[in-house]
Design a protein around this motif. Structure first.
Motif, short mmCIF file in Angstrom:
data_model
loop_
_atom_site.label_atom_id
_atom_site.label_comp_id
_atom_site.label_asym_id
_atom_site.label_seq_id
_atom_site.Cartn_x
_atom_site.Cartn_y
_atom_site.Cartn_z
N ALA A 94 9.67 28.92 -22.89
CA ALA A 94 9.12 27.93 -24.00
C ALA A 94 8.33 27.09 -24.51
CB ALA A 94 9.67 26.70 -22.49
N GLU A 95 8.51 26.49 -24.69
CA GLU A 95 6.67 25.60 -25.79
C GLU A 95 5.44 25.47 -24.57
OE1 GLU A 95 8.33 22.83 -28.42
OE2 GLU A 95 9.85 24.48 -29.25
N SER A 96 5.37 24.68 -24.51
CA SER A 96 4.14 23.78 -24.50
C SER A 96 4.00 23.15 -22.80
CB SER A 96 3.21 23.99 -25.42
OG SER A 96 1.99 22.81 -25.66
N HIS A 97 2.99 23.21 -22.62
CA HIS A 97 2.54 21.75 -21.29
C HIS A 97 2.66 20.72 -21.92
CE1 HIS A 97 2.98 24.51 -18.24
NE2 HIS A 97 1.86 25.55 -18.79
N TYR A 98 2.35 19.88 -21.70
CA TYR A 98 2.20 18.38 -22.80
C TYR A 98 1.06 17.45 -22.14
CZ TYR A 98 6.35 20.16 -24.63
OH TYR A 98 7.28 20.79 -25.55
N ARG A 99 0.37 17.20 -22.96
CA ARG A 99 -1.24 16.32 -22.47
C ARG A 99 -0.57 15.35 -21.79
NH1 ARG A 99 -5.05 16.21 -26.20
NH2 ARG A 99 -6.50 14.49 -23.77
N GLU A 100 0.16 14.14 -22.69
CA GLU A 100 0.83 12.83 -22.60
C GLU A 100 -0.54 11.79 -21.65
OE1 GLU A 100 3.84 14.25 -19.36
OE2 GLU A 100 5.09 13.96 -21.63
N GLY A 101 -1.14 12.00 -22.33
CA GLY A 101 -2.73 11.54 -21.71
C GLY A 101 -4.26 11.57 -20.98
N ARG A 102 -3.28 12.70 -20.49
CA ARG A 102 -3.93 14.20 -19.44
C ARG A 102 -5.38 14.68 -20.44
NH1 ARG A 102 -1.04 18.14 -15.73
NH2 ARG A 102 -2.87 18.42 -14.92
N PRO A 103 -6.60 13.98 -19.40
CA PRO A 103 -7.91 15.10 -19.58
C PRO A 103 -7.53 16.42 -19.97
CG PRO A 103 -8.68 13.47 -18.17
CD PRO A 103 -6.89 13.67 -18.03
N LEU A 104 -8.35 17.03 -21.47
CA LEU A 104 -8.07 18.39 -20.93
C LEU A 104 -8.22 19.23 -20.03
CD1 LEU A 104 -8.39 19.00 -25.01
CD2 LEU A 104 -6.58 18.99 -24.04
N ASP A 105 -9.40 18.94 -19.68
CA ASP A 105 -9.98 19.48 -18.50
C ASP A 105 -9.25 19.58 -17.07
OD1 ASP A 105 -10.76 17.29 -17.65
OD2 ASP A 105 -12.74 18.15 -17.85
N ASP A 106 -7.84 19.05 -17.01
CA ASP A 106 -7.29 18.93 -16.18
C ASP A 106 -6.44 20.18 -15.56
OD1 ASP A 106 -7.90 16.56 -14.92
OD2 ASP A 106 -6.50 15.54 -15.41
N PHE A 107 -6.03 21.06 -16.58
CA PHE A 107 -5.31 21.39 -16.96
C PHE A 107 -5.49 23.30 -15.95
CE2 PHE A 107 -3.23 19.38 -19.70
CZ PHE A 107 -2.03 18.83 -19.65
N ARG A 108 -4.66 23.68 -15.54
CA ARG A 108 -5.21 24.64 -14.65
C ARG A 108 -4.16 26.07 -15.11
NH1 ARG A 108 -4.70 20.19 -11.95
NH2 ARG A 108 -2.44 20.99 -11.09
N ARG A 109 -5.44 27.09 -15.00
CA ARG A 109 -4.40 28.32 -15.39
C ARG A 109 -3.12 28.63 -13.98
NH1 ARG A 109 -6.53 33.03 -17.04
NH2 ARG A 109 -5.19 34.59 -17.00
N GLY A 110 -3.01 28.60 -13.16
CA GLY A 110 -2.11 28.40 -12.34
C GLY A 110 -0.82 26.93 -12.66
N GLU A 111 -1.18 26.02 -13.83
CA GLU A 111 -0.05 24.79 -14.39
C GLU A 111 1.39 25.99 -14.35
OE1 GLU A 111 -0.48 21.24 -15.43
OE2 GLU A 111 -2.40 22.19 -14.78
N THR A 112 1.36 26.19 -15.07
CA THR A 112 2.74 26.96 -14.61
C THR A 112 3.52 26.74 -13.25
OG1 THR A 112 2.99 28.02 -17.15
CG2 THR A 112 4.50 27.99 -16.21
#
Length: 221
Positions: free
Chosen positions: A42-60
Motif C-alpha cells: 500500500a502507500e503510507s502510514h499517516y500522521r494525522e497530527g501525531r508527532p513523528l517520533d511516535d511512529f515505531r518500527r513495528g507500526e505496521t
C-alpha cells in the motif's frame, strides 16, 4: 514540515535492513495465499497530527494485528482492512485468515500527514531503495501493488512480462537479480471510482493463477 524533519523520517531505522517499518508477517516463512508468497504493498502510514517520533518500527505489524486480525472492530481503519481481505478472498480463505496468509508493507518510509499529501522526490528515492532491500530479504513469489500512484512510479524500474485481468504485469528485479511478477489494483480507499472488492477479486485471482502457472513453467498457456 521542515526539510530536516523530512530527511530524518525518510531515513531507515536500520541501515542493515534498509526499511523503516517492518512489514506484516515479516518472519512468517509459511505465509501463503493460494500457495503463493504474496507481498501486498500500500502507500503510507499517516500522521494525522501525531508527532513523528511516535511512529515505531513495528507500526505496521501493530496496526494489522489490531485491525486486520479483528475485522469485527468498529474502528474506522477496519473498513480498509476488510476491503483488502475481501479483495484477496480468492481461494476459500477469507477475513482475518487472509491477513495470516500474506505479507503487507507500506511503500513510503515517511508517514504522510494525510492521504492527500504528495510524496516528495526524496520519499520516492528512499522508498525504492528500501523496497529493493525488502525484496532481497523476503523473496516473494508475487507482488500486488494496491495503489495506482505507487504502481506508476515502481513499474518504471521494472521489466514488462505479460498481461492478466489486472492489466500489465511487470517483473521486479532489484539489485539481487530477482524476477518477481507484480500487478496492481486501485487503492482500497479510492473514491473516484469507489473501490469495490467484488470488482477486483476475480482479476486478482487471475493474476495469482498466472503466477502459479509461471512457477511451473506454464505461463502463457
Amino acid at each position: 514540515m521542515k526539510i530536516g524533519e523530512i530527511d530524518e523520517m525518510c531515513e531507515p531505522k536500520s541501515a542493515a535492513e534498509g526499511w523503516r517499518f517492518d512489514p506484516w508477517n515479516l518472519n512468517a516463512s509459511d505465509a501463503r495465499l493460494n500457495g503463493i508468497r504474496l507481498l501486498v504493498v500500500a502507500e503510507s502510514h499517516y500522521r494525522e497530527g501525531r508527532p513523528l517520533d511516535d511512529f515505531r518500527r513495528g507500526e505496521t505489524q501493530e496496526i494489522v494485528a489490531a485491525h486486520g486480525l479483528h475485522l469485527g472492530s468498529t474502528a474506522s481503519r477496519s473498513s480498509l482492512f476488510r476491503k483488502i481481505a475481501s479483495t484477496l478472498a480468492v481461494d476459500g480463505t477469507s477475513g482475518s485468515d487472509v491477513w495470516r496468509s500474506i505479507y503487507f508493507y507500506n511503500y513510503f518510509q515517511r508517514p504522510m500527514e494525510t492521504p492527500t499529501e504528495r510524496p516528495t522526490t526524496l520519499d520516492y528515492e528512499v522508498a525504492a531503495s528500501a523496497f529493493d532491500a525488502l525484496l532481497r530479504h523476503l523473496i516473494p513469489d508475487a507482488i500486488l501493488i494496491m495503489s495506482a500512484r505507487v504502481w506508476r512510479d515502481m513499474k518504471n524500474e521494472c521489466v514488462f512480462s505479460g498481461e492478466c485481468a489486472l492489466g500489465e504485469i511487470f517483473d521486479f528485479t532489484g539489485s539481487a537479480g530477482l524476477r518477481v511478477p507484480g500487478a496492481h489494483t486501485h487503492h482500497p480507499s479510492a473514491r473516484r471510482p469507489r473501490f469495490d472488492p467484488s470488482q477486483w477479486r476475480d482479476r486478482v485471482a487471475d493474476f495469482l493463477a498466472y503466477v502459479a502457472r509461471r512457477r511451473t513453467g506454464q505461463a502463457g498457456h
